[in-house]
Design an enzyme around this catalytic site. Structure first.
Site, PDB file in Angstrom:
ATOM      1  N   ASP A   1       0.872  -1.217  -0.128  1.00 26.06           N
ATOM      2  CA  ASP A   1       0.110  -0.042   0.024  1.00 26.06           C
ATOM      3  C   ASP A   1       1.003   1.241  -0.050  1.00 26.06           C
ATOM      4  O   ASP A   1       2.077   1.348   0.410  1.00 26.06           O
ATOM      5  CB  ASP A   1      -1.028  -0.135   1.120  1.00 26.06           C
ATOM      6  CG  ASP A   1      -1.831  -1.070   1.472  1.00 26.06           C
ATOM      7  OD1 ASP A   1      -1.923  -1.761   0.186  1.00 26.06           O
ATOM      8  OD2 ASP A   1      -2.467  -1.504   2.419  1.00 26.06           O
TER       9      ASP A   1
HETATM   10  N1  URA Z   1      -1.223  -6.062   3.639  1.00 22.43           N
HETATM   11  C1  URA Z   1      -1.825  -4.855   3.629  1.00 22.43           C
HETATM   12  O1  URA Z   1      -2.650  -4.379   4.242  1.00 22.43           O
HETATM   13  N2  URA Z   1      -1.048  -3.915   3.004  1.00 22.43           N
HETATM   14  C2  URA Z   1       0.142  -3.956   2.536  1.00 22.43           C
HETATM   15  O2  URA Z   1       0.857  -3.039   2.132  1.00 22.43           O
HETATM   16  C3  URA Z   1       0.545  -5.292   2.344  1.00 22.43           C
HETATM   17  C4  URA Z   1      -0.089  -6.244   3.107  1.00 22.43           C
END
Ligand code: URA
Length: 240
Positions: free
Chosen positions: A105
């Protein structure tokens, strides 16, 4: 044997642009198996011997990079509005076709593999391979014993999707390490959401036995080789 265009070969081999490759070709010193080549669109067998005068030229078919992804950068190949992880790759590693392997993310930090090798990328992210992704998470509450059990049993997300068994290990009062073997959208945040915890900070620490080097600052990139690539597929065996 696969064929490669001369301008692409020279660009990858010498770290120059394709137009610079054309200028190099005009000098008339480039040969393939002893025959002079002047045109960028000339295609030849990748196993052929390419020389610039008496110097043998080699090239890397693919490149494998490890980035410490900084916060606020999108893990996508391109985006019209937001800076992507590809935009911040240092000039010396740039080439066509680079993409991030899996997604973190925008506000997640840590280990991200970037390559131009589609088969390798697919092998890392394929659910069949079950690579172990380890995250460090800072949470807005404490971890209870029942949450560890829920993660280990394979939890059902609010959407109804069922997760594979995962490891949850408290790392502090309101922090934990989590290991998952799949990569569902926002998976870690959604898993904590099921037990009513919010994730304030998420950082990927390792994939398989390949860890983010502690000395690598956010935004920094290093090239990895065969040994590090192989470590990605090692299992830590704690999920067995
Ligand atoms: N899980 C999440 O919620 N965000 C990420 O960036 C990676 C795994």
């Amino acid at each position: 044997m696969p064929l490669i265009r001369m301008d692409k070969f020279l660009s990858l081999s010498q770290g120059i642009s394709r137009s610079e490759a054309k200028i190099l070709l005009k000098n008339g010193n480039i040969t393939v198996d002893g025959k002079r080549v002047l045109k960028g669109d000339f295609k030849f067998d990748e196993a052929a011997e390419v020389k610039n005068g008496n110097t043998v030229l080699t090239y890397k078919k693919h490149i494998y990079l490890l980035m410490n992804k900084p916060e606020g950068i999108l893990s996508a190949a391109t985006d019209k509005r937001v800076k992507t992880v590809i935009d911040i790759i240092p000039e010396r590693f740039r080439r066509d076709g680079l993409f991030p392997v899996g997604r973190l993310d925008k506000n997640t930090t840590g280990l991200l593999i970037i390559t131009d090798d589609g088969d390798f990328g697919h092998r890392v992210t394929s659910p069949k391979t079950e690579t172990e992704k380890c995250y460090y998470a800072e949470l807005d509450g404490e971890i209870k014993e029942e949450y560890i059990k829920a993660f280990a049993e394979g939890m059902t997300l609010v959407s109804g999707e069922v997760c594979k068994p995962a490891i949850l290990r408290p790392a502090g009062k309101c922090s934990a390490r989590v290991i998952v073997t799949e990569g569902k959208y926002h998976q870690i945040k959604r898993m904590f959401g099921v037990v009513g915890l919010g994730v304030n900070k998420l950082h990927r620490v390792s994939i398989g036995k390949l860890s983010l080097p502690e000395s690598l600052a956010p935004g920094e990139v290093i090239e990895i080789g065969e040994r590090e690539k192989a470590l990605i597929f090692y299992r830590n065996d704690i999920l067995l």
